[in-house]
Design a protein around this motif. Structure first.
Motif, PDB file in Angstrom:
ATOM      1  N   THR A 175      10.396  12.627  -7.886  1.00 33.83           N
ATOM      2  CA  THR A 175      11.705  13.166  -7.059  1.00 33.83           C
ATOM      3  C   THR A 175      12.566  13.787  -8.119  1.00 33.83           C
ATOM      4  O   THR A 175      12.727  13.276  -9.185  1.00 33.83           O
ATOM      5  N   VAL A 176      13.397  14.489  -7.201  1.00 29.36           N
ATOM      6  CA  VAL A 176      14.530  15.299  -7.905  1.00 29.36           C
ATOM      7  C   VAL A 176      15.852  14.184  -7.631  1.00 29.36           C
ATOM      8  O   VAL A 176      16.967  14.453  -8.119  1.00 29.36           O
ATOM      9  N   ALA A 177      15.538  13.274  -6.728  1.00 31.44           N
ATOM     10  CA  ALA A 177      16.820  12.280  -6.318  1.00 31.44           C
ATOM     11  C   ALA A 177      17.410  11.307  -7.544  1.00 31.44           C
ATOM     12  O   ALA A 177      18.367  10.713  -7.473  1.00 31.44           O
ATOM     13  N   HIS A 178      16.354  11.171  -8.337  1.00 24.28           N
ATOM     14  CA  HIS A 178      16.684  10.040  -9.573  1.00 24.28           C
ATOM     15  C   HIS A 178      15.763  10.523 -10.636  1.00 24.28           C
ATOM     16  O   HIS A 178      14.853  11.223 -10.732  1.00 24.28           O
ATOM     17  N   PRO A 179      16.227   9.694 -11.793  1.00 26.67           N
ATOM     18  CA  PRO A 179      15.218  10.181 -13.104  1.00 26.67           C
ATOM     19  C   PRO A 179      13.906   9.586 -12.753  1.00 26.67           C
ATOM     20  O   PRO A 179      13.691   8.668 -12.114  1.00 26.67           O
ATOM     21  N   PRO A 180      12.886  10.075 -13.840  1.00 27.31           N
ATOM     22  CA  PRO A 180      11.548   9.506 -13.559  1.00 27.31           C
ATOM     23  C   PRO A 180      11.508   8.058 -13.670  1.00 27.31           C
ATOM     24  O   PRO A 180      12.319   7.299 -14.505  1.00 27.31           O
ATOM     25  N   GLU A 181      10.456   7.586 -13.299  1.00 23.44           N
ATOM     26  CA  GLU A 181      10.252   6.008 -13.260  1.00 23.44           C
ATOM     27  C   GLU A 181       8.665   5.918 -13.841  1.00 23.44           C
ATOM     28  O   GLU A 181       8.090   6.659 -13.897  1.00 23.44           O
ATOM     29  N   THR A 182       8.577   4.669 -14.362  1.00 27.75           N
ATOM     30  CA  THR A 182       7.424   3.953 -14.859  1.00 27.75           C
ATOM     31  C   THR A 182       6.877   3.402 -13.966  1.00 27.75           C
ATOM     32  O   THR A 182       7.313   2.536 -13.267  1.00 27.75           O
ATOM     33  N   PHE A 183       5.314   3.473 -13.765  1.00 26.67           N
ATOM     34  CA  PHE A 183       4.738   2.548 -12.732  1.00 26.67           C
ATOM     35  C   PHE A 183       3.491   2.031 -13.470  1.00 26.67           C
ATOM     36  O   PHE A 183       2.806   2.691 -14.310  1.00 26.67           O
ATOM     37  N   PHE A 219      -7.636 -12.107   3.619  1.00 21.23           N
ATOM     38  CA  PHE A 219      -6.767 -12.195   4.953  1.00 21.23           C
ATOM     39  C   PHE A 219      -8.059 -12.589   5.904  1.00 21.23           C
ATOM     40  O   PHE A 219      -8.898 -11.693   6.089  1.00 21.23           O
ATOM     41  N   GLN A 220      -7.934 -13.703   6.852  1.00 17.25           N
ATOM     42  CA  GLN A 220      -8.840 -14.187   7.833  1.00 17.25           C
ATOM     43  C   GLN A 220     -10.432 -14.064   7.325  1.00 17.25           C
ATOM     44  O   GLN A 220     -11.167 -13.516   7.957  1.00 17.25           O
ATOM     45  N   SER A 221     -10.537 -14.498   5.941  1.00 13.79           N
ATOM     46  CA  SER A 221     -11.827 -14.751   5.446  1.00 13.79           C
ATOM     47  C   SER A 221     -12.462 -13.256   4.949  1.00 13.79           C
ATOM     48  O   SER A 221     -13.587 -13.391   4.533  1.00 13.79           O
ATOM     49  N   TYR A 222     -11.771 -12.430   4.924  1.00  7.68           N
ATOM     50  CA  TYR A 222     -12.250 -11.116   4.543  1.00  7.68           C
ATOM     51  C   TYR A 222     -11.644 -10.658   3.406  1.00  7.68           C
ATOM     52  O   TYR A 222     -10.104 -10.487   3.248  1.00  7.68           O
ATOM     53  N   ALA A 223     -12.178 -10.113   2.207  1.00  6.89           N
ATOM     54  CA  ALA A 223     -11.464  -9.413   0.949  1.00  6.89           C
ATOM     55  C   ALA A 223     -11.212  -8.116   0.867  1.00  6.89           C
ATOM     56  O   ALA A 223     -12.615  -7.307   1.482  1.00  6.89           O
ATOM     57  N   TYR A 224     -10.291  -7.748   0.856  1.00  4.25           N
ATOM     58  CA  TYR A 224      -9.973  -5.998   0.782  1.00  4.25           C
ATOM     59  C   TYR A 224      -9.540  -5.813  -0.610  1.00  4.25           C
ATOM     60  O   TYR A 224      -8.889  -6.487  -1.463  1.00  4.25           O
ATOM     61  N   GLN A 225     -10.104  -4.689  -0.962  1.00  4.22           N
ATOM     62  CA  GLN A 225      -9.816  -4.312  -2.604  1.00  4.22           C
ATOM     63  C   GLN A 225      -8.677  -3.456  -2.397  1.00  4.22           C
ATOM     64  O   GLN A 225      -8.345  -2.617  -1.630  1.00  4.22           O
ATOM     65  N   ALA A 226      -7.639  -3.828  -3.308  1.00  4.71           N
ATOM     66  CA  ALA A 226      -6.115  -3.271  -3.445  1.00  4.71           C
ATOM     67  C   ALA A 226      -5.861  -3.242  -4.881  1.00  4.71           C
ATOM     68  O   ALA A 226      -6.417  -3.521  -5.768  1.00  4.71           O
ATOM     69  N   PHE A 227      -4.506  -2.553  -5.260  1.00  4.67           N
ATOM     70  CA  PHE A 227      -3.863  -2.714  -6.275  1.00  4.67           C
ATOM     71  C   PHE A 227      -2.544  -2.982  -6.204  1.00  4.67           C
ATOM     72  O   PHE A 227      -1.803  -2.945  -5.090  1.00  4.67           O
ATOM     73  N   VAL A 228      -2.148  -3.858  -7.317  1.00  6.59           N
ATOM     74  CA  VAL A 228      -0.694  -4.241  -7.519  1.00  6.59           C
ATOM     75  C   VAL A 228      -0.098  -3.168  -7.710  1.00  6.59           C
ATOM     76  O   VAL A 228      -0.533  -2.349  -8.794  1.00  6.59           O
ATOM     77  N   TYR A 229       1.193  -2.595  -7.026  1.00  4.19           N
ATOM     78  CA  TYR A 229       1.893  -1.515  -7.356  1.00  4.19           C
ATOM     79  C   TYR A 229       3.168  -1.989  -8.050  1.00  4.19           C
ATOM     80  O   TYR A 229       3.994  -2.913  -7.286  1.00  4.19           O
ATOM     81  N   TYR A 230       3.381  -1.748  -9.124  1.00  5.64           N
ATOM     82  CA  TYR A 230       4.532  -2.171  -9.878  1.00  5.64           C
ATOM     83  C   TYR A 230       5.328  -0.971 -10.376  1.00  5.64           C
ATOM     84  O   TYR A 230       5.206  -0.455 -11.682  1.00  5.64           O
ATOM     85  N   PRO A 231       6.410  -0.586  -9.818  1.00  5.05           N
ATOM     86  CA  PRO A 231       7.702   0.278 -10.219  1.00  5.05           C
ATOM     87  C   PRO A 231       8.344  -0.619 -11.358  1.00  5.05           C
ATOM     88  O   PRO A 231       9.197  -1.220 -10.881  1.00  5.05           O
TER      89      PRO A 231
END
Length: 155
Positions: A78-86, A95-107
């Motif tokens: 974005t041009v709204a602020h300097p670049p970020e590291t992720f 959740f409710q006995s079902y596993a979902y594949q996901a990612f931890v998102y860390y700005p």
């Protein structure tokens, strides 16, 4: 084969900037929707996931990033602020006995200008999960080589 660490958490409401649902969001479509093309160009395709974060409190535990699978320095999304590291690391949310594949998102907080999270909040990018609500309990399976869970009740 990865050795997974399981940690319990509770779904919490976030700033709603990632999804664009906040009435004062500077990104009407959400920051995640704006960032996804940049992440794809860098080698991580997240377009099958919900375009917002699922915020999980692991209180009283906190976390420390170790060696995440992906780290993208200085992304100028974005041009709204300097670049970020992720950084991102694969995980599972149960959740409710079902596993979902996901990612931890860390700005990385050192490159962020606003909308900081508490040290006990893990932000996840996950597929849409039916019937999940604020206050619901979940389990997260994480690779301790990538993220260290610090529990003050242990040690």
């Amino acid at each position: 084969m990865n050795h997974w660490q399981v940690v319990s958490g509770v779904v919490q409401q976030g700033h709603q900037i990632a999804s664009g649902w906040a009435s004062d969001s500077p990104y009407p479509k959400g920051s995640i929707a704006m960032q996804m093309p940049y992440f794809r160009a860098l080698g991580l395709d997240l377009f099958d996931l919900f375009q917002g974060t699922l915020n999980i409190s692991i209180h009283p535990a906190t976390f420390v990033m170790q060696q995440p699978t992906y780290t993208f320095p200085k992304v100028a999304w974005t041009v709204a602020h300097p670049p970020e590291t992720f950084s991102f690391l694969p995980c599972q949310i149960v959740f409710q006995s079902y596993a979902y594949q996901a990612f931890v998102y860390y700005p990385h907080p050192e490159t962020k200008q606003r909308h900081f999270q508490n040290a006990d909040i893990l932000e996840l990018l996950a597929p849409p999960i039916a019937r999940i609500n604020y206050g619901d309990r979940v389990e997260l399976a994480l690779n301790p080589a990538e993220i260290l869970i610090v529990n003050p009740d242990e040690g």
